[in-house]
Scaffold this motif. Structure first.
Motif, PDB file in Angstrom:
ATOM      1  N   ALA A  94       0.841  -1.192   0.000  1.00  0.00           N
ATOM      2  CA  ALA A  94       0.000   0.000   0.000  1.00  0.00           C
ATOM      3  C   ALA A  94       0.876   1.241   0.000  1.00  0.00           C
ATOM      4  O   ALA A  94       1.949   1.262   0.623  1.00  0.00           O
ATOM      5  CB  ALA A  94      -0.906  -0.016   1.223  1.00  0.00           C
ATOM      6  N   PRO A  95       0.475   2.307  -0.688  1.00  0.00           N
ATOM      7  CA  PRO A  95       1.290   3.525  -0.703  1.00  0.00           C
ATOM      8  C   PRO A  95       1.358   4.151   0.688  1.00  0.00           C
ATOM      9  O   PRO A  95       0.425   4.023   1.498  1.00  0.00           O
ATOM     10  CB  PRO A  95       0.551   4.427  -1.699  1.00  0.00           C
ATOM     11  CG  PRO A  95      -0.845   3.928  -1.731  1.00  0.00           C
ATOM     12  CD  PRO A  95      -0.750   2.450  -1.502  1.00  0.00           C
TER      13      PRO A  95
ATOM     14  N   ILE B 104     -14.291   3.510 -10.195  1.00  0.00           N
ATOM     15  CA  ILE B 104     -13.612   4.730  -9.752  1.00  0.00           C
ATOM     16  C   ILE B 104     -12.397   4.322  -8.926  1.00  0.00           C
ATOM     17  O   ILE B 104     -12.524   3.532  -7.973  1.00  0.00           O
ATOM     18  CB  ILE B 104     -14.538   5.615  -8.890  1.00  0.00           C
ATOM     19  CG1 ILE B 104     -15.770   6.057  -9.684  1.00  0.00           C
ATOM     20  CG2 ILE B 104     -13.765   6.828  -8.363  1.00  0.00           C
ATOM     21  CD1 ILE B 104     -15.490   7.066 -10.768  1.00  0.00           C
ATOM     22  N   TYR B 105     -11.230   4.852  -9.296  1.00  0.00           N
ATOM     23  CA  TYR B 105     -10.026   4.643  -8.493  1.00  0.00           C
ATOM     24  C   TYR B 105      -9.567   5.971  -7.921  1.00  0.00           C
ATOM     25  O   TYR B 105      -9.638   7.012  -8.586  1.00  0.00           O
ATOM     26  CB  TYR B 105      -8.913   4.009  -9.327  1.00  0.00           C
ATOM     27  CG  TYR B 105      -9.102   2.520  -9.507  1.00  0.00           C
ATOM     28  CD1 TYR B 105      -8.628   1.629  -8.549  1.00  0.00           C
ATOM     29  CD2 TYR B 105      -9.778   2.013 -10.600  1.00  0.00           C
ATOM     30  CE1 TYR B 105      -8.818   0.261  -8.685  1.00  0.00           C
ATOM     31  CE2 TYR B 105      -9.979   0.644 -10.750  1.00  0.00           C
ATOM     32  CZ  TYR B 105      -9.497  -0.222  -9.793  1.00  0.00           C
ATOM     33  OH  TYR B 105      -9.706  -1.571  -9.925  1.00  0.00           O
ATOM     34  N   GLY B 106      -9.093   5.912  -6.663  1.00  0.00           N
ATOM     35  CA  GLY B 106      -8.552   7.086  -5.996  1.00  0.00           C
ATOM     36  C   GLY B 106      -7.038   7.070  -6.010  1.00  0.00           C
ATOM     37  O   GLY B 106      -6.412   6.014  -5.834  1.00  0.00           O
ATOM     38  N   PHE B 107      -6.440   8.264  -6.207  1.00  0.00           N
ATOM     39  CA  PHE B 107      -4.986   8.404  -6.290  1.00  0.00           C
ATOM     40  C   PHE B 107      -4.532   9.455  -5.274  1.00  0.00           C
ATOM     41  O   PHE B 107      -5.248  10.437  -5.011  1.00  0.00           O
ATOM     42  CB  PHE B 107      -4.558   8.844  -7.687  1.00  0.00           C
ATOM     43  CG  PHE B 107      -4.928   7.866  -8.780  1.00  0.00           C
ATOM     44  CD1 PHE B 107      -3.993   6.981  -9.275  1.00  0.00           C
ATOM     45  CD2 PHE B 107      -6.211   7.832  -9.305  1.00  0.00           C
ATOM     46  CE1 PHE B 107      -4.318   6.073 -10.281  1.00  0.00           C
ATOM     47  CE2 PHE B 107      -6.562   6.940 -10.304  1.00  0.00           C
ATOM     48  CZ  PHE B 107      -5.606   6.050 -10.793  1.00  0.00           C
TER      49      PHE B 107
ATOM     50  N   GLU C  28      -0.091   7.705  -7.002  1.00  0.00           N
ATOM     51  CA  GLU C  28      -0.174   6.283  -6.681  1.00  0.00           C
ATOM     52  C   GLU C  28      -1.628   5.881  -6.436  1.00  0.00           C
ATOM     53  O   GLU C  28      -2.422   6.664  -5.903  1.00  0.00           O
ATOM     54  CB  GLU C  28       0.655   5.969  -5.439  1.00  0.00           C
ATOM     55  CG  GLU C  28       2.136   6.278  -5.578  1.00  0.00           C
ATOM     56  CD  GLU C  28       2.848   6.174  -4.247  1.00  0.00           C
ATOM     57  OE1 GLU C  28       3.800   5.370  -4.154  1.00  0.00           O
ATOM     58  OE2 GLU C  28       2.457   6.880  -3.299  1.00  0.00           O
ATOM     59  N   VAL C  29      -1.959   4.648  -6.818  1.00  0.00           N
ATOM     60  CA  VAL C  29      -3.303   4.147  -6.583  1.00  0.00           C
ATOM     61  C   VAL C  29      -3.479   3.885  -5.095  1.00  0.00           C
ATOM     62  O   VAL C  29      -2.714   3.116  -4.493  1.00  0.00           O
ATOM     63  CB  VAL C  29      -3.566   2.851  -7.373  1.00  0.00           C
ATOM     64  CG1 VAL C  29      -5.015   2.406  -7.187  1.00  0.00           C
ATOM     65  CG2 VAL C  29      -3.252   3.043  -8.844  1.00  0.00           C
ATOM     66  N   VAL C  30      -4.512   4.498  -4.507  1.00  0.00           N
ATOM     67  CA  VAL C  30      -4.800   4.289  -3.090  1.00  0.00           C
ATOM     68  C   VAL C  30      -5.793   3.144  -2.913  1.00  0.00           C
ATOM     69  O   VAL C  30      -5.570   2.224  -2.125  1.00  0.00           O
ATOM     70  CB  VAL C  30      -5.341   5.587  -2.453  1.00  0.00           C
ATOM     71  CG1 VAL C  30      -5.763   5.333  -1.002  1.00  0.00           C
ATOM     72  CG2 VAL C  30      -4.286   6.681  -2.519  1.00  0.00           C
ATOM     73  N   ARG C  31      -6.907   3.182  -3.668  1.00  0.00           N
ATOM     74  CA  ARG C  31      -7.897   2.110  -3.598  1.00  0.00           C
ATOM     75  C   ARG C  31      -8.986   2.384  -4.627  1.00  0.00           C
ATOM     76  O   ARG C  31      -9.092   3.491  -5.177  1.00  0.00           O
ATOM     77  CB  ARG C  31      -8.521   2.011  -2.203  1.00  0.00           C
ATOM     78  CG  ARG C  31      -9.300   3.238  -1.763  1.00  0.00           C
ATOM     79  CD  ARG C  31      -9.853   3.069  -0.346  1.00  0.00           C
ATOM     80  NE  ARG C  31     -10.506   4.279   0.133  1.00  0.00           N
ATOM     81  CZ  ARG C  31      -9.871   5.283   0.746  1.00  0.00           C
ATOM     82  NH1 ARG C  31      -8.566   5.203   0.942  1.00  0.00           N
ATOM     83  NH2 ARG C  31     -10.547   6.343   1.161  1.00  0.00           N
ATOM     84  N   GLU C  32      -9.810   1.359  -4.869  1.00  0.00           N
ATOM     85  CA  GLU C  32     -11.024   1.582  -5.629  1.00  0.00           C
ATOM     86  C   GLU C  32     -12.069   2.177  -4.701  1.00  0.00           C
ATOM     87  O   GLU C  32     -12.210   1.748  -3.557  1.00  0.00           O
ATOM     88  CB  GLU C  32     -11.555   0.277  -6.228  1.00  0.00           C
ATOM     89  CG  GLU C  32     -12.791   0.506  -7.092  1.00  0.00           C
ATOM     90  CD  GLU C  32     -13.452  -0.765  -7.581  1.00  0.00           C
ATOM     91  OE1 GLU C  32     -14.550  -0.653  -8.176  1.00  0.00           O
ATOM     92  OE2 GLU C  32     -12.899  -1.857  -7.357  1.00  0.00           O
TER      93      GLU C  32
END
Length: 673
Positions: free
Chosen positions: A43-44, A102-105, A110-114
């Motif tokens: 995870a970032p 929807i993806y959150g950055f 960096e991808v945080v989560r859907e």
């Protein structure tokens, strides 16, 4: 099952690969190929969402006249319908439905989560349109310069005068449609979420409808594949431009507003939906995909880095040879390619081993293979080269673009391969791969890129004459706001149609005219599909192959979408029949039949013609067969030449409108005396 997608169980990776292991070249699927290179599984460090975006950035739904559907692929290399059934029990074509997420950055990208309905209210807004009838006709692409000069084209439906009248009569525009929540409109019958417009002020045209799944993700369900005219005796007369006709292909913007449970609200980077015609050989990738084409654009725009040596054979080289091998199942020109390129078939496991060998002693062999491909940097004609497919410049007999050329990036990969600057990583699966083949089993950082590739790798990237799902403007940076993401022209265009005068020329398409921005630029709903044939079925029949004065070979356009020569299911059953002699089984296997057989006409002394074939395809498109992967024979007496994996035409129906008999089934072997 209607409205629920594939009904088969989730395949396990070991089962999936094991079923393919006996035919290495045709069967190595690359279910995961480092979508985001060296993506971290951790995870970032910064888990705060600063930006949200719609994925895939460009999604593909496909029309069907059945109420049943299956989801669009979300992992590259997998079949669209997991059970490989593309028609329902009434022989109607199932729809392919794109799901958007929807993806959150974080601020570092960096991808945080859907993001799902569990933590936010997601309000989706979709605006699609069909503007084909209000656009200009197609002759050839307008971006090939002096190699294949563009021919100015006239408006479709010229007799409808005035911008307001053309918009009211010819543009099928349902307007923006909004949906929010989990499991909304699951039956697909809520009129509030139907995308319906009108044509010629007479015909209601349903371009599809919206649903959401249990997590609040968007589902865009396409139309029925219906093409009509409101006028009696208005005959189909052209492969791309038929006045007074509409179809129900469409495209448009996908937007989302995300209000998190804590109150923060973000507007997502927009996506785009293209509702296209069916892929009729869904297990066979196009030789050049739209992902290939758009990746070249991304590299030229500085949004992506070109692959550096040493290349991965599995990722950068192998797909070209695999796609060549698969073409042999849908066109005889490639089935018999050894006869005209002087080289063996690319489905030979021994050949694959040599192709993957970077040893310097193998360089002469690799150079010979490189020489079989057309060099996109050369303006020579290069007819008898690979692939034997037609290109953008077919209007000009002496144009080097008459034949399909590999995009320059892929050709550079081949040059590096020939020079030995690659690693043989073909054997085995990379360590640490997940057990299942579902998107959510991939590392989080890889999922957005997997969705992007899965959508675009199923689309044809050449020849764009005019193309299948999309066409030549996709080759230009001006269409995009970000990697693989179309720009929306809301602030530059007052409406959905553009008027460039009596003729559309390259200068106007790229430069615009006073009061009208360029056609090759930010897009509005309907812009992506307006360049394609009208109605869509015409190209299915018309763009099968070109007959040349010499006997062999006959070149084709898009056999991975619209097959040319196929192994029908009746022949396949004979191939699999252990009671037949080896000679008979091989004879059936080596026989191919035209995929469009009997489309133009059936019956005694039938005078079927080219235009009758086009017209009948409008009515009978759903009776055509799908080419899907099937296992080859395994009985002890099977001929050694029969492969372990075959691609077979199935689900074909009668082309006789008066024939209501069931699809032909062989009677089986005759009793022996």
């Amino acid at each position: 099952m209607a409205g629920s997608g594939s009904t088969s169980a989730t395949p396990k990776r070991r089962d999936f690969l094991a079923a393919l292991s006996s035919a290495p070249l045709l069967a190595l699927w690359m279910p995961r190929a480092a979508y985001a290179q060296n993506a971290s599984t951790a995870a970032p460090a910064d888990g705060r969402i600063a930006r949200v975006a719609v994925y895939p950035p460009i999604g593909i739904s496909r029309i069907g006249n059945s109420s049943e559907w299956f989801p669009s692929p979300e992992v590259p290399g997998l079949p669209a319908a997991r059970d490989r059934r593309y028609k329902d029990d009434q022989q109607r074509v199932k729809k392919q439905v794109q799901r958007f997420r929807i993806y959150g950055f974080n601020r570092a990208g960096e991808v945080v989560r859907e993001v799902t309905a569990a933590e936010a209210r997601i309000e989706w807004t979709v605006h699609v349109a069909n503007t084909k009838a209000a656009w200009y006709g197609f002759t050839n692409p307008m971006d090939n310069g002096a190699l294949a000069p563009a021919i100015p084209t006239l408006r479709r439906n010229q007799d409808v005068l005035g911008a307001d009248e053309r918009a009211a009569t010819l543009v099928i525009d349902p307007g923006p449609k909004t949906i929010s929540g989990a499991g909304v409109n699951s039956n697909g019958d809520d009129p509030a979420h139907a995308m319906v417009g009108r044509f010629w002020k007479k015909l209601d045209v349903k371009l599809g409808h919206l649903q959401t799944d249990a997590a609040g993700r968007l589902l865009v369900v396409p139309g029925e594949g219906l093409s009509r005219t409101p006028f009696a005796n208005n005959q189909i007369a052209n492969f791309s431009d038929n006045d007074g006709w509409h179809d129900d292909l469409c495209d448009g913007v996908v937007q989302a507003r995300v209000r998190f449970n804590g109150g923060v609200e973000l507007a997502a980077d927009n996506g785009w939906i293209v509702c296209a015609g069916p892929r009729l050989a869904p297990d066979i990738e196009p030789f050049v995909t739209l992902y290939d084409v758009m990746t070249d654009v991304m590299v030229e725009a500085g949004w992506a880095q070109p692959a550096a040596a040493p290349l991965s054979f599995r990722k950068h080289i192998y797909p070209l040879f695999r796609r060549l091998a698969l073409l042999s199942w849908v066109t005889s020109a490639h089935q018999l390619s050894a006869g005209w390129i002087g080289f063996g078939d690319f489905d030979d496991p021994a050949l694959l081993a040599r192709l993957a060998n970077p040893d310097p002693a193998n360089k002469a062999f690799r150079d010979k293979i490189l020489g079989l491909f057309r060099d996109p940097n050369s303006d020579a004609e290069q007819r008898y080269k690979l692939p034997y497919l037609l290109g953008d410049g077919m209007n000009y007999l002496d144009s080097p673009l008459r034949w399909l050329r590999i995009p320059k990036r892929q050709y550079t990969h081949l040059q590096l391969w020939a020079d030995g600057r690659f690693v043989d990583d073909l054997g085995g699966a990379p360590a640490g791969e997940p057990e299942t083949l579902e998107l959510d089993q991939l590392p989080l950082a890889e999922r957005p890129e997997a969705l992007t590739r899965a959508a675009l790798e199923q689309c044809s990237g050449a020849a764009l004459h005019p193309g299948v799902e999309m066409t030549w403007p996709t080759r230009h940076r001006e269409l995009y706001r970000a990697p693989y993401r179309f720009a929306l022209a809301t602030n530059r265009r007052p409406d959905l149609i553009q008027d460039f005068g009596l003729q559309l020329t390259p200068e106007r398409a790229f430069g615009g005219v006073p009061g009208t921005p360029p056609a090759v630029g930010p897009q509005m709903p309907g812009d992506v599909t307006r360049w394609l044939g009208l109605p869509w079925q015409c190209d299915v029949f018309a763009c099968q192959q070109i007959q040349f004065a010499n006997d062999f070979p006959i070149a084709s356009w898009w056999p991975a979408h619209m097959p040319v020569d196929v192994l029908p299911e009746a022949y396949y059953r004979a191939v699999m029949d252990p009671t037949l002699s080896a000679e008979q089984r091989v004879r059936f296997f080596e026989n191919r039949v035209p995929w469009t057989r009997s489309v133009s006409a059936v019956g005694l002394h039938s005078p079927g013609s080219y235009f009758e074939g086009i017209a009948r395809t409008v009515n009978f498109w759903d009776r055509l067969g799908f080419v899907v992967r099937k296992p080859g024979p395994t009985d002890p007496g099977k001929p050694a030449s029969l492969p372990a994996v075959m691609y077979v035409e199935v689900e074909r129906d009668s082309m006789d409108p008066s024939d209501h008999s069931p699809t032909f089934q062989p009677l089986g072997p005759l009793p022996r005396r």
